[in-house]
Design an enzyme around this catalytic site. Structure first.
Site: not given
Lengths: 311, 73
Positions: B33-34
């Site tokens: 996840a960014d």
């Protein structure tokens, strides 16, 4: 009825192309789009020439209207398919993933209309010089293999640069997108993802349902580091690509995971390990309609929007 | 129960399989996840749990467990 450069050039009723999507765009889909007054396009993708020949023969039974063949210039069967297209005298050839080069002359001799997909102004200018009849400018909103520029930036710049008709692609799935494209100077639009979710499309229902349930942020670009970025809906395979990219993994690692993945998604409906190539506009698509319903909504809807804008 | 709901949101927003999401999973390193993904996840959590999560709390979420603990508090 509205006539413009592109409908005159190709002798079609509506200025809308159905995008050439490998594994998805077969004779059934393309035939339905052509029968509905757009330009249906069969995608050769990486398929061998005998598959292409049977699809072309099939579409000629489905429709007597013009249709196109999208030839992927990186295909291992490129030469066979290019020569076959000339032999079969398909009405329109769309080229993607590279320049049609010397084949352009061969096709023009057969009076085939040639429309290359162009990622930049300089490429479009070169294609015009080589004798292309029109160009398709596809922004990075599109699904599948993409270029750098967005539709909003690319289309007006190419429109200003060339004298041949420009077809806008990438991010267009409804009347508003089409109206915007016409305002950018495009003579027509190419629509992919919306036609993937059409009744006549043979893509697996799981894939269609995934597009229908996805939201605006659910598509991602994979493989930027390989130089061949691809947009698809997030799943296990895109997460694997993301890991590889972080590691700076070699091209082979990407190919090992990517091989056959599009087929898995389209044919087998494997939404976990298949490559769900689809555009950013997926989130807008909420139902499966017939090709003629889609064309009516997108094109007649766009004309209505433009005509009513002043009010 | 909280974990199940969080898991469903992570699966949906990050394109994960259910068995990939564990309490100890690191959002960034394990679940890829960014920061944009995380923001999307948080907005969905707010809707699901009918709460508001201040932006300054986002950096506290390192693992799935951090989210679950925060929500159960």
């Amino acid at each position: 009825m509205h006539r413009n450069q592109i409908t005159e050039l190709l002798n079609i009723k509506y200025p809308i192309f159905q995008g050439g999507m490998a594994w998805v765009s077969d004779a059934d889909l393309a035939g339905a789009v052509s029968n509905a007054g757009g330009l249906g396009i069969i995608a050769a993708g990486n398929a061998p020439a005998d598959w292409v020949e049977s699809e072309v023969n099939k579409i000629r039974k489905i429709t007597d209207k013009p249709f196109g063949l999208n030839i992927m210039m990186m295909s291992p069967f490129k030469e066979d398919v290019c020569e076959l297209a000339a032999k079969l005298e398909v009405p329109v050839i769309i080229t993607g993933a590279g320049s049609p080069g010397n084949y352009l002359k061969l096709w023009k001799e057969k009076n085939i209309k040639v429309i290359p997909v162009c990622p930049s102004t300089s490429f479009a200018l070169r294609m015009e010089r080589y004798g292309a009849d029109a160009v398709i400018c596809e922004g990075s909103e599109a699904g599948g293999h993409i270029g750098q520029l967005t539709t909003m930036a690319l289309v007006p710049q190419v429109v200003d640069a060339v004298n041949i008709p420009v077809i806008a692609a990438g991010g267009i799935a409804d009347k508003r997108g089409a109206a915007a494209a016409f305002m950018l100077g495009a003579s027509g639009v190419q629509v992919g993802t919306r036609f993937l979710v059409s009744k006549e499309c043979n893509a697996h229902q799981n894939f269609k349902d995934k597009v229908i349930s996805s939201k605006d942020v659910h598509t991602v670009v994979s493989g930027l580091s390989t130089g061949h970025p691809v947009r698809s809906i997030k799943n296990s395979i895109t997460n694997k690509f993301k890991k590889l990219e972080k590691k700076g993994a070699p091209m082979d690692d990407f190919e090992n995971i990517g091989r056959g993945a599009l087929r898995k998604a389209v044919v087998e409906g494997d939404i976990k390990n298949g490559s769900l190539m689809a555009g950013q506009i997926s989130g807008l698509i909420k139902e499966e309609l017939s090709c003629s319903e889609i064309i009516d909504e997108v094109i007649n809807g766009a004309y209505d929007l433009i005509n009513n804008f002043k009010n | 129960m909280t974990f199940e709901k969080v898991k469903n949101i992570l699966v949906e927003e990050l394109g994960l399989e259910e068995d990939e999401v564990k309490l100890e999973s690191n959002l960034k390193d394990d679940l890829e996840a960014d920061s944009l993904d995380l923001a999307e996840v948080v907005i969905n959590l707010e809707e699901e749990f009918d709460i508001e999560i201040p932006e300054e709390d986002y950096p506290k979420f390192v693992t799935v467990k951090d989210i679950v603990n925060f929500l159960e508090k």
